[in-house]
Write an enzyme that holds these catalytic residues in place. Structure first.
Site, PDB file in Angstrom:
ATOM      1  CD  GLN A 101       3.409   5.648   2.928  1.00 20.52           C
ATOM      2  OE1 GLN A 101       2.422   5.111   2.469  1.00 20.52           O
ATOM      3  NE2 GLN A 101       4.476   4.969   3.300  1.00 20.52           N
ATOM      4  CG  HIS A 147       0.122   0.636   7.438  1.00 21.88           C
ATOM      5  ND1 HIS A 147       1.172   0.138   8.179  1.00 21.88           N
ATOM      6  CD2 HIS A 147       0.661   1.593   6.619  1.00 21.88           C
ATOM      7  CE1 HIS A 147       2.285   0.782   7.831  1.00 21.88           C
ATOM      8  NE2 HIS A 147       1.997   1.664   6.886  1.00 21.88           N
ATOM      9  CD  GLU A 148      -0.850   2.228   3.027  1.00 21.16           C
ATOM     10  OE1 GLU A 148      -0.470   3.410   3.004  1.00 21.16           O
ATOM     11  OE2 GLU A 148      -0.065   1.268   3.139  1.00 21.16           O
ATOM     12  N   GLY A 204       0.836  -1.194   0.000  1.00 21.79           N
ATOM     13  CA  GLY A 204       0.000   0.000   0.000  1.00 21.79           C
ATOM     14  C   GLY A 204       0.868   1.239   0.000  1.00 21.79           C
ATOM     15  CG  HIS A 225       0.601   6.396   6.006  1.00 21.35           C
ATOM     16  ND1 HIS A 225       1.747   6.844   6.612  1.00 21.35           N
ATOM     17  CD2 HIS A 225       0.851   5.114   5.634  1.00 21.35           C
ATOM     18  CE1 HIS A 225       2.653   5.866   6.614  1.00 21.35           C
ATOM     19  NE2 HIS A 225       2.136   4.810   6.019  1.00 21.35           N
ATOM     20  CB  CYS A 229       5.808   1.837   7.010  1.00 24.11           C
ATOM     21  SG  CYS A 229       5.160   3.358   6.315  1.00 24.11           S
ATOM     22  CG  LEU A 230       7.063   1.418   0.756  1.00 25.15           C
ATOM     23  CD1 LEU A 230       6.302   1.837  -0.496  1.00 25.15           C
ATOM     24  CD2 LEU A 230       8.294   0.617   0.376  1.00 25.15           C
TER      25      LEU A 230
END
Ligand code: CO
Length: 187
Positions: A56, A142-143, A51, A146, A100-101
């Site tokens: 991000q 999770h997304e 995702g 953000h 996470c990226l």
């Protein structure tokens, strides 16, 4: 409609200001937003993410993309784009490891709802609604975090967080004076 070739967007890393902002709702899906969504989707696959949320990549907008089945379905890409998402229901609790990226090389167990119902708009301005379980449920939670300026490391128990602090401070130390941190990712 003729589309431009998607761009690979630089990923903002821990310490970046945009990651901590409350993202703004999307008022209208303009051609510029459509292009941005294509870039976001392209970047998620290029970076092997499950995702990716707009903050991000430095855009404080309520948009994310997930594709929790990509690895399992032998390379078939089915990106799910959610614009202005809202949770309708949460059910149960389950703990599992996340990464996470924006937090390279950090993996921790996080407690999330086991099942969720989420609604929003897709890239065609259509109302969509999903009942999600397993990795799909975890990914949308999770997304969506953000979009509210929340990172998964905020959700780990206090003791674990103390152990993480050194790694987090190292990531943060690469943030510039404008609060922008794209880390050492080579693009
Ligand atoms: Co993330």
């Amino acid at each position: 409609m003729k589309r431009k070739k998607p761009d690979l967007l630089p990923i903002r890393i821990y310490g970046d200001k945009t990651l901590r902002k409350m993202a703004e709702p999307v008022a209208e899906i303009t051609p510029e937003i459509e292009d941005f969504i294509n870039d976001l989707v392209h970047t998620m696959y290029e970076k092997d993410g499950v995702g990716l949320a707009a903050p991000q990549v430095g855009r404080s907008l309520r948009i994310f993309v997930v594709d929790p089945f990509w690895f399992r379905e032998g390379g078939q890409k089915n990106p799910i784009i959610l614009i202005n998402p809202k949770f309708l229901e949460f059910e149960g609790q389950v703990e599992s490891e996340e990464g996470c990226l924006s937090l390279p090389e950090i993996y921790e167990k996080v407690m999330r709802a086991k099942k969720v119902i989420i609604k929003g708009l897709n890239e065609n301005d259509e109302h969509i609604r999903f009942e999600a379980e397993g990795l799909f449920a975890r990914a949308v939670q999770h997304e969506n975090d953000h979009l509210d300026g929340i990172l998964f490391t905020d959700k780990v128990p206090k003791l674990k967080k103390i152990l993480l602090r050194k790694k987090l401070n190292e990531l943060k130390s690469t943030t510039d004076e404008n609060g922008i941190n794209v880390g050492n990712i080579k693009l």
